[in-house]
Design a protein around this motif. Sequence first.
Motif, short mmCIF file in Angstrom:
data_model
loop_
_atom_site.label_atom_id
_atom_site.label_comp_id
_atom_site.label_asym_id
_atom_site.label_seq_id
_atom_site.Cartn_x
_atom_site.Cartn_y
_atom_site.Cartn_z
N THR A 19 57.20 43.01 82.86
CA THR A 19 56.81 41.69 82.34
C THR A 19 57.14 40.58 83.34
N VAL A 20 58.35 40.59 83.86
CA VAL A 20 58.73 39.53 84.80
C VAL A 20 57.88 39.61 86.06
N VAL A 21 57.71 40.84 86.56
CA VAL A 21 56.93 41.03 87.78
C VAL A 21 55.47 40.64 87.53
N GLY A 22 54.92 41.07 86.38
CA GLY A 22 53.53 40.77 86.05
C GLY A 22 53.30 39.26 85.95
N LEU A 23 54.24 38.58 85.33
CA LEU A 23 54.13 37.12 85.18
C LEU A 23 54.14 36.42 86.53
N LYS A 24 55.10 36.82 87.37
CA LYS A 24 55.21 36.19 88.70
C LYS A 24 53.95 36.44 89.51
N LEU A 25 53.46 37.67 89.42
CA LEU A 25 52.26 38.05 90.17
C LEU A 25 51.08 37.21 89.70
N ALA A 26 50.94 37.08 88.38
CA ALA A 26 49.83 36.31 87.82
C ALA A 26 49.91 34.86 88.31
N GLU A 27 51.12 34.32 88.34
CA GLU A 27 51.27 32.93 88.79
C GLU A 27 50.85 32.78 90.25
N ARG A 28 51.28 33.75 91.09
CA ARG A 28 50.91 33.68 92.52
C ARG A 28 49.40 33.75 92.72
N LEU A 29 48.75 34.56 91.88
CA LEU A 29 47.32 34.79 92.08
C LEU A 29 46.46 33.78 91.32
N GLY A 30 47.09 32.99 90.44
CA GLY A 30 46.31 32.10 89.57
C GLY A 30 45.56 32.89 88.51
N PHE A 31 46.12 34.02 88.10
CA PHE A 31 45.51 34.86 87.07
C PHE A 31 46.18 34.59 85.72
N GLN A 32 45.49 35.00 84.64
CA GLN A 32 46.13 34.99 83.32
C GLN A 32 47.08 36.18 83.24
N PHE A 33 47.96 36.16 82.25
CA PHE A 33 48.90 37.26 82.08
C PHE A 33 48.87 37.72 80.63
N LEU A 34 48.86 39.01 80.44
CA LEU A 34 48.93 39.52 79.06
C LEU A 34 49.90 40.70 78.98
N ASP A 35 50.94 40.52 78.18
CA ASP A 35 51.91 41.59 77.92
C ASP A 35 51.48 42.26 76.60
N THR A 36 50.91 43.45 76.70
CA THR A 36 50.36 44.10 75.49
C THR A 36 51.47 44.59 74.56
N GLY A 37 52.69 44.73 75.07
CA GLY A 37 53.82 45.16 74.23
C GLY A 37 54.02 44.21 73.05
N VAL A 38 53.77 42.91 73.27
CA VAL A 38 53.99 41.95 72.19
C VAL A 38 53.02 42.19 71.04
N MET A 39 51.86 42.75 71.36
CA MET A 39 50.87 43.00 70.30
C MET A 39 51.36 44.13 69.38
N TYR A 40 51.92 45.19 69.99
CA TYR A 40 52.48 46.29 69.17
C TYR A 40 53.69 45.79 68.38
N ARG A 41 54.44 44.90 68.99
CA ARG A 41 55.61 44.34 68.28
C ARG A 41 55.17 43.45 67.12
N ALA A 42 54.09 42.68 67.33
CA ALA A 42 53.62 41.78 66.26
C ALA A 42 53.16 42.60 65.05
N ILE A 43 52.47 43.70 65.27
CA ILE A 43 52.01 44.52 64.14
C ILE A 43 53.22 45.18 63.47
#
Length: 227
Positions: A19-43
């Motif tokens: 998650t931390v790495v994905g977020l940082k990477l998305a910020e560097r690239l100007g991409f969106q970020f989606l952590d799918t784990g939160v979706m399983y947690r929400a359900i």
Amino acid sequence: MGSQIRVIAIDGPVAAGKTVVGLKLAERLGFQFLDTGVMYRAITWLALQQAVPMDDSHLLGELARLSPIDLKGHNGSQVVVSGREVSRELRDPDVERHVSLVAQVPQVRQALVMQQRRLAAAGKLVMVGRDIGTVVLPDAGLKVFMSASSEERARRRWQEMRQRGRDVEYQQVLKEIKERDYLDSHRSASPLVPARDARLLETEGLTEEQVVVLILGMIQEVCRGDG
Ligand code: DC
């Protein structure tokens, strides 16, 4: 950089730093970020709220199908399900304990994978999870599978928990990580395995920044065509 790559899939076991790495990477690239784990947690949170039995696959599947998850705020950090903002509740010990059970239900996975693919359709996205490279986005321009020993991952998670003021034993965290690894990789629906074309990234002893730099290097290789 990354102009030829529309989506990046990052998979790996619990507490691998995705998650931390994905977020940082998305910020560097100007991409969106989606952590799918939160979706399983929400359900899982919703199922606990509504006292849905954890062994009722049909009901859990219906819950996931009929309760779209809204990800708001910067990089989807606010998770809204069934009209309630539940970002904090997603880390509750009760959710932690039950999420692997909910995530192994094929009907739940089907409903969430559909939502994930819709969110990825616009491109320019880093998506993080367990089955992104294998199931959700098999055509992702870059697939990374991050790993580290269970001891290192437990140490990182233990430190994180203590910083948040939780009084937990390292041995307990290690035990839970091993149990979660077992459930995530032995379930029959979309078990945690690297995609055949994923790049394996061993993060033992590396800082998050070093891991981000390694992935940026992989993107450059793919863009040059020698990946
Ligand atoms: O990454 P996390 O700890 O927030 O994930 C919570 C649970 O959801 C974990 O048991 C694995 C599962 N999960 C999954 O099965 N598939 C995904 N794409 C993301 C998470």
